[in-house]
Scaffold this motif. Structure first.
Motif, PDB file in Angstrom:
ATOM      1  N   THR A 283      -4.925   7.710  27.785  1.00  0.00           N
ATOM      2  CA  THR A 283      -5.935   8.834  27.836  1.00  0.00           C
ATOM      3  C   THR A 283      -6.275   9.489  26.642  1.00  0.00           C
ATOM      4  N   LEU A 286      -7.733   6.783  23.745  1.00  0.00           N
ATOM      5  CA  LEU A 286      -9.008   6.553  23.646  1.00  0.00           C
ATOM      6  C   LEU A 286     -10.040   7.543  23.824  1.00  0.00           C
ATOM      7  N   ASP A 287      -9.718   8.706  24.144  1.00  0.00           N
ATOM      8  CA  ASP A 287     -10.662   9.901  23.822  1.00  0.00           C
ATOM      9  C   ASP A 287     -10.703  10.221  22.197  1.00  0.00           C
ATOM     10  N   ALA A 290     -12.704   7.311  20.528  1.00  0.00           N
ATOM     11  CA  ALA A 290     -14.105   7.262  20.882  1.00  0.00           C
ATOM     12  C   ALA A 290     -14.674   8.454  19.983  1.00  0.00           C
ATOM     13  N   GLU A 294     -17.591   7.882  16.746  1.00  0.00           N
ATOM     14  CA  GLU A 294     -18.857   8.333  16.397  1.00  0.00           C
ATOM     15  C   GLU A 294     -18.927   8.990  15.013  1.00  0.00           C
ATOM     16  N   GLU A 325     -15.804  -0.868  29.689  1.00  0.00           N
ATOM     17  CA  GLU A 325     -16.820   0.338  29.850  1.00  0.00           C
ATOM     18  C   GLU A 325     -16.948   0.655  28.308  1.00  0.00           C
ATOM     19  N   LEU A 327     -17.065   3.256  25.605  1.00  0.00           N
ATOM     20  CA  LEU A 327     -16.951   4.581  25.412  1.00  0.00           C
ATOM     21  C   LEU A 327     -17.748   5.188  24.259  1.00  0.00           C
ATOM     22  N   ALA A 328     -18.054   4.351  23.427  1.00  0.00           N
ATOM     23  CA  ALA A 328     -18.933   4.591  22.199  1.00  0.00           C
ATOM     24  C   ALA A 328     -19.572   3.246  21.771  1.00  0.00           C
ATOM     25  N   THR A 343     -18.096   0.737  17.826  1.00  0.00           N
ATOM     26  CA  THR A 343     -18.038   0.534  19.348  1.00  0.00           C
ATOM     27  C   THR A 343     -16.696   0.605  19.877  1.00  0.00           C
ATOM     28  N   SER A 346     -13.233   0.009  26.654  1.00  0.00           N
ATOM     29  CA  SER A 346     -11.964   0.161  27.329  1.00  0.00           C
ATOM     30  C   SER A 346     -12.109  -0.815  28.654  1.00  0.00           C
TER      31      SER A 346
END
Length: 458
Positions: A283, A286-287, A290, A294, A325, A327-328, A343, A346
């Motif tokens: 978690t 991945l945060d 992402a 950006e 999914e 995420l970016a 990009t 997940s």
């Protein structure tokens, strides 16, 4: 950049950042390719006899010419491939350094002697293989070419170089800068399309074909050289995994992953193509990834052309349709050029091409694994064998990873690590033979054994 063949067989080159025209060229004909090979064969007679020190000096002169031509070549490089100017300059500098390295290594490349009878000597002498065809890529057209050309020329081979049709002006100017330091015919540059490369690869009077590029083309080259008997050197891309262990800082690991996946918009032979992260830190990893995506999206160069962008986005679209999914990123931007955002996906699985094939774009597909062992099995899967990276604080895991991963290069805790002069030997669908480093000198020479004794002594 967009390469479109017209009825007159010309190919138009456009700037991948703006879509503006860069230029056009006419691919070399088969007869022109035949002439280039014949010229190289004729030049080989004297060049192979040239003292090694003189060949090294010629290569050193070529390196100096390339250094002096860097500003002009970097501009062409940027306009054809979208590589930012400072990165293009850096890549050309790497090419200069490679030429200088081979200028020093070539003259000290040596054979061996064998112990036999008192009155006899057995020698193992390295000799040039002959005429080398070098087929080089668009994503790093100067540095890669300098490695193959430098090693071939300094060991006494002559070379016919065909750069990618996606960067013909870069390849042509590089050839002009280097060729001035060598006798006529020793280095010839041909601009052409895939058909030109195929004709050269299957030529009956070529001794080595060295190719850096796609797997499909590499397989065709291997088939052609199997018929002619030419030696083949192939570096044909990969599906390089990144394995993130559960004992590392997830934010640091995310920065490593972003660098590996997004540098040069993912258009690097050893880009990170798939990521396996331990569930313990998934978690926060991945945060952080992402968020990094950006930031990277604001400074990415464009992809090389819209056709390539379409292929990259198709992998992303298929993954999302299958349940991944985003995420970016993941959306094609409006406007001119071939831009694509960093990009992150997940929930990826091995049923998705984005995790099993080479995407070659700024895409980071992530799968969460239960533990290190599961991640290692997944990372070791697939038909490619170029490189892999492992992020871990566990020395036992690091040792197990580099032993178990069936790839030519394993990097521990550094996605783009490697010492100057290092070498690599791809496996599986990723190719065969050393493509750089001192070992490339061995690939581009053949060994002759000589038994030398006096008359009547045997």
């Amino acid at each position: 950049m967009t390469a479109t063949e017209t009825a007159t067989q010309t190919i138009d080159i456009t700037d991948p950042a703006t879509g503006d025209p860069v230029g056009r060229f006419t691919p070399a004909t088969p007869s022109q390719a035949d002439s280039a090979v014949a010229t190289a064969r004729a030049a080989l007679v004297d060049w192979r006899r040239t003292p090694a020190a003189e060949r090294g000096a010629a290569l050193r002169s070529a390196a100096a010419a390339l250094r002096a031509g860097t500003p002009e070549l970097a501009e062409i490089h940027q306009r054809e491939t979208g590589r930012p100017r400072d990165e293009a300059v850096e890549a050309i500098g790497a090419g200069v350094s490679t030429l200088e390295q081979y200028a020093e290594l070539g003259p000290v490349h040596r054979g061996h002697s064998l112990h036999g009878a008192w009155s006899a000597t057995d020698l193992m002498i390295p000799e040039p293989r002959g005429v080398v065809v070098a087929l080089t890529p668009w994503n790093d057209p100067v540095a890669v070419a300098c490695g193959l050309l430098g090693a071939a020329l300094v060991t006494g081979n002559t070379v016919v170089h065909k750069p990618s049709e996606r960067c013909p002006h870069t390849g042509r100017r590089l050839g002009e800068l280097l060729a001035e330091s060598f006798p006529d015919g020793v280095l010839t540059t041909l601009t052409g399309a895939g058909e030109t490369g195929a004709h050269l690869a299957g030529h009956h009077d070529v001794d080595v074909v060295a190719h850096v590029g796609g797997v499909a083309t590499g397989r065709k080259i291997a088939e052609a050289t199997a018929r002619t008997g030419a030696k083949t050197l192939l570096e044909n891309g990969g599906n390089d995994p990144l394995l993130v262990d559960g004992d590392v800082d997830p934010r640091w690991a995310a920065e490593q992953a972003a660098l590996g996946a997004f540098a040069n918009a993912g258009q690097v032979c050893v880009s990170v193509e798939r990521i396996y992260v331990h569930q313990r830190i998934a978690t926060p990893f991945l945060d952080a990834l992402a968020a990094a995506a950006e930031r990277w999206s604001h400074r990415l160069p464009p992809l090389v052309d819209r056709a390539h962008r379409d292929a990259v986005h198709e992998h992303v679209r298929q993954a999302v349709d299958a349940g991944a999914e985003p995420l970016a990123g993941g959306l094609v931007p409006d406007g001119p050029g071939a831009w694509y955002p960093a990009t992150v996906l997940s929930g990826c699985t091995h049923e998705m091409p984005v995790l099993t094939e080479e995407t070659f774009g700024p895409v980071a597909p992530v799968a969460v694994v239960r533990d290190f062992d599961e991640g290692l099995v997944a990372a070791a899967s697939g038909r490619y064998g170029l490189a892999a990276t492992v992020l871990t604080s566990d020395l036992a895991h690091a040792h197990e990873a580099y032993r178990a991963l069936p790839v030519g290069t394993v990097k521990v805790n550094d996605v783009f690590g490697g010492a100057p002069g290092g070498a690599a030997q791809p496996r599986g669908a990723s190719g065969t033979g050393f493509g750089y480093g001192p070992e490339l000198l061995d690939e581009l020479t053949t060994t002759k054994v000589v038994h030398l004794t006096a008359p009547g002594s045997a």
